[in-house]
Design a protein around this motif. Structure first.
Motif, PDB file in Angstrom:
ATOM      1  N   ASN A 285       0.710  -1.209   0.079  1.00 60.51           N
ATOM      2  CA  ASN A 285      -0.204  -0.201   0.012  1.00 60.51           C
ATOM      3  C   ASN A 285       0.730   1.057   0.055  1.00 60.51           C
ATOM      4  O   ASN A 285       0.347   2.438   0.274  1.00 60.51           O
ATOM      5  N   VAL A 286       2.146   1.208  -0.324  1.00 57.57           N
ATOM      6  CA  VAL A 286       2.976   2.230  -0.405  1.00 57.57           C
ATOM      7  C   VAL A 286       3.586   2.494  -1.819  1.00 57.57           C
ATOM      8  O   VAL A 286       3.656   1.424  -2.516  1.00 57.57           O
ATOM      9  N   VAL A 287       4.274   3.638  -1.846  1.00 62.01           N
ATOM     10  CA  VAL A 287       5.226   3.613  -3.042  1.00 62.01           C
ATOM     11  C   VAL A 287       6.625   3.970  -2.708  1.00 62.01           C
ATOM     12  O   VAL A 287       7.062   4.630  -1.834  1.00 62.01           O
ATOM     13  N   VAL A 288       7.432   3.109  -3.429  1.00 63.29           N
ATOM     14  CA  VAL A 288       8.741   2.943  -3.098  1.00 63.29           C
ATOM     15  C   VAL A 288       9.424   3.989  -4.130  1.00 63.29           C
ATOM     16  O   VAL A 288       9.359   3.843  -5.323  1.00 63.29           O
ATOM     17  N   LEU A 289      10.281   5.310  -3.726  1.00 62.64           N
ATOM     18  CA  LEU A 289      10.681   6.168  -4.652  1.00 62.64           C
ATOM     19  C   LEU A 289      12.271   6.046  -4.605  1.00 62.64           C
ATOM     20  O   LEU A 289      12.959   6.083  -3.711  1.00 62.64           O
ATOM     21  N   LYS A 290      12.801   6.014  -5.877  1.00 63.47           N
ATOM     22  CA  LYS A 290      14.177   6.555  -5.809  1.00 63.47           C
ATOM     23  C   LYS A 290      14.437   8.076  -6.369  1.00 63.47           C
ATOM     24  O   LYS A 290      14.110   8.210  -7.567  1.00 63.47           O
ATOM     25  N   ILE A 291      14.882   8.927  -5.287  1.00 67.24           N
ATOM     26  CA  ILE A 291      15.191  10.150  -5.677  1.00 67.24           C
ATOM     27  C   ILE A 291      16.304  10.654  -6.220  1.00 67.24           C
ATOM     28  O   ILE A 291      17.301   9.961  -5.724  1.00 67.24           O
ATOM     29  N   GLU A 292      16.407  11.105  -7.183  1.00 64.59           N
ATOM     30  CA  GLU A 292      17.839  11.650  -7.828  1.00 64.59           C
ATOM     31  C   GLU A 292      18.679  12.284  -6.803  1.00 64.59           C
ATOM     32  O   GLU A 292      18.096  13.376  -6.234  1.00 64.59           O
ATOM     33  N   GLY A 293      19.940  12.112  -6.665  1.00 62.91           N
ATOM     34  CA  GLY A 293      20.911  12.489  -5.605  1.00 62.91           C
ATOM     35  C   GLY A 293      20.659  11.989  -4.418  1.00 62.91           C
ATOM     36  O   GLY A 293      21.626  12.321  -3.520  1.00 62.91           O
ATOM     37  N   VAL A 294      19.808  11.086  -4.055  1.00 63.22           N
ATOM     38  CA  VAL A 294      19.517  10.473  -2.545  1.00 63.22           C
ATOM     39  C   VAL A 294      20.176   8.893  -2.804  1.00 63.22           C
ATOM     40  O   VAL A 294      19.362   8.258  -3.231  1.00 63.22           O
ATOM     41  N   ASP A 295      21.378   8.787  -2.670  1.00 64.99           N
ATOM     42  CA  ASP A 295      22.052   7.515  -2.970  1.00 64.99           C
ATOM     43  C   ASP A 295      22.462   6.495  -1.649  1.00 64.99           C
ATOM     44  O   ASP A 295      22.873   5.483  -2.079  1.00 64.99           O
ATOM     45  N   THR A 296      22.053   6.813  -0.501  1.00 62.38           N
ATOM     46  CA  THR A 296      22.489   6.048   0.791  1.00 62.38           C
ATOM     47  C   THR A 296      21.264   6.305   1.581  1.00 62.38           C
ATOM     48  O   THR A 296      20.268   6.997   1.472  1.00 62.38           O
ATOM     49  N   VAL A 297      21.206   5.139   2.440  1.00 60.55           N
ATOM     50  CA  VAL A 297      20.103   5.103   3.491  1.00 60.55           C
ATOM     51  C   VAL A 297      20.355   6.256   4.491  1.00 60.55           C
ATOM     52  O   VAL A 297      18.983   6.842   4.886  1.00 60.55           O
ATOM     53  N   GLU A 298      21.257   6.786   4.781  1.00 61.43           N
ATOM     54  CA  GLU A 298      21.616   7.839   5.538  1.00 61.43           C
ATOM     55  C   GLU A 298      21.018   9.351   4.873  1.00 61.43           C
ATOM     56  O   GLU A 298      20.157  10.045   5.502  1.00 61.43           O
ATOM     57  N   GLU A 299      21.067   9.473   3.576  1.00 59.40           N
ATOM     58  CA  GLU A 299      20.237  10.616   3.031  1.00 59.40           C
ATOM     59  C   GLU A 299      18.988  10.294   2.826  1.00 59.40           C
ATOM     60  O   GLU A 299      18.071  11.211   3.309  1.00 59.40           O
ATOM     61  N   ALA A 300      18.641   9.284   2.775  1.00 57.47           N
ATOM     62  CA  ALA A 300      17.013   8.761   2.665  1.00 57.47           C
ATOM     63  C   ALA A 300      16.406   9.174   3.773  1.00 57.47           C
ATOM     64  O   ALA A 300      15.238   9.824   4.116  1.00 57.47           O
ATOM     65  N   ALA A 301      17.216   8.848   4.949  1.00 54.90           N
ATOM     66  CA  ALA A 301      16.619   9.062   6.273  1.00 54.90           C
ATOM     67  C   ALA A 301      16.403  10.458   6.693  1.00 54.90           C
ATOM     68  O   ALA A 301      15.558  10.930   7.479  1.00 54.90           O
ATOM     69  N   LYS A 302      17.137  11.210   6.081  1.00 51.42           N
ATOM     70  CA  LYS A 302      16.822  12.852   6.436  1.00 51.42           C
ATOM     71  C   LYS A 302      15.633  13.239   5.743  1.00 51.42           C
ATOM     72  O   LYS A 302      15.012  14.304   6.300  1.00 51.42           O
ATOM     73  N   LEU A 303      15.055  12.592   4.753  1.00 48.67           N
ATOM     74  CA  LEU A 303      13.736  12.908   4.218  1.00 48.67           C
ATOM     75  C   LEU A 303      12.545  12.238   4.876  1.00 48.67           C
ATOM     76  O   LEU A 303      11.167  12.830   4.762  1.00 48.67           O
ATOM     77  N   ARG A 304      12.500  11.637   6.160  1.00 39.88           N
ATOM     78  CA  ARG A 304      11.631  10.873   6.721  1.00 39.88           C
ATOM     79  C   ARG A 304      10.503  11.829   7.391  1.00 39.88           C
ATOM     80  O   ARG A 304      11.030  13.049   7.854  1.00 39.88           O
TER      81      ARG A 304
END
Length: 171
Positions: free
Chosen positions: A58-77
């Motif tokens: 029920n969710v969408v998994v996105l790969k955002i340009e310029g976000v390449d690590t789990v740490e960078e992704a975590a900042k968007l939470r």
């Protein structure tokens, strides 16, 4: 005035180790959200290029340009995502819920105002309009073609033909 940028979901967590994020969609379907190549943060002020998007349960998994690590992704939470209204293709007769909220609701036959559209709920079978009258009392009405006669965003009104019992105590 209608908003140019519309809320479509919230980044809830990371996904994997390559910088993907999981987004809880606030749209009718996750597929609608997965179809955009540009999303926005900060009420439209910060565009994000989407490299890929897929629906997972029920969710969408996105790969955002310029976000390449789990740490960078975590900042968007917990960030809210937006689309630009012009980027969306709606079917004929479809509306953004955000455009409907606050519109006055009138009886199509008598012209009586029942209140304003306060919220749109969904029970799975159809949308349910929650209408608030002038004293704050809430009424629920199925948003089906038999009851919703017209929605006019130019005139800013909704015309309905409710069955007995929705706005009164009749059986």
């Amino acid at each position: 005035m209608r908003k140019a940028y519309l809320e479509v979901g919230k980044i809830v967590t990371t996904h994997g180790i390559q910088g993907e994020v999981r987004v809880y969609p606030w749209c009718d379907t996750p597929e609608f959200l997965a179809g955009f190549r540009t999303l926005y943060l900060q009420n439209g002020k910060k565009p994000l290029s989407i490299e890929r998007a897929r629906v997972h349960k029920n969710v969408v998994v996105l790969k955002i340009e310029g976000v390449d690590t789990v740490e960078e992704a975590a900042k968007l939470r917990d960030q809210v995502l937006y689309i630009h209204r012009e980027d969306a293709q709606l079917a004929d007769g479809a509306f953004f819920i955000q455009d409907l909220l606050g519109l006055p609701v009138f009886d199509a036959d008598t012209g009586k105002q029942y209140g304003v559209l306060d919220e749109v709920l969904n029970n799975g079978a159809s949308d349910i309009y929650q209408i608030k009258d002038e004293v704050g009392k809430l009424y629920l009405m199925p948003a089906v073609k038999e009851m919703v006669v017209s929605i006019d965003l130019v005139e800013e009104k909704i015309l309905v033909r409710p069955v007995k019992g929705i706005f009164d105590d009749a059986d």
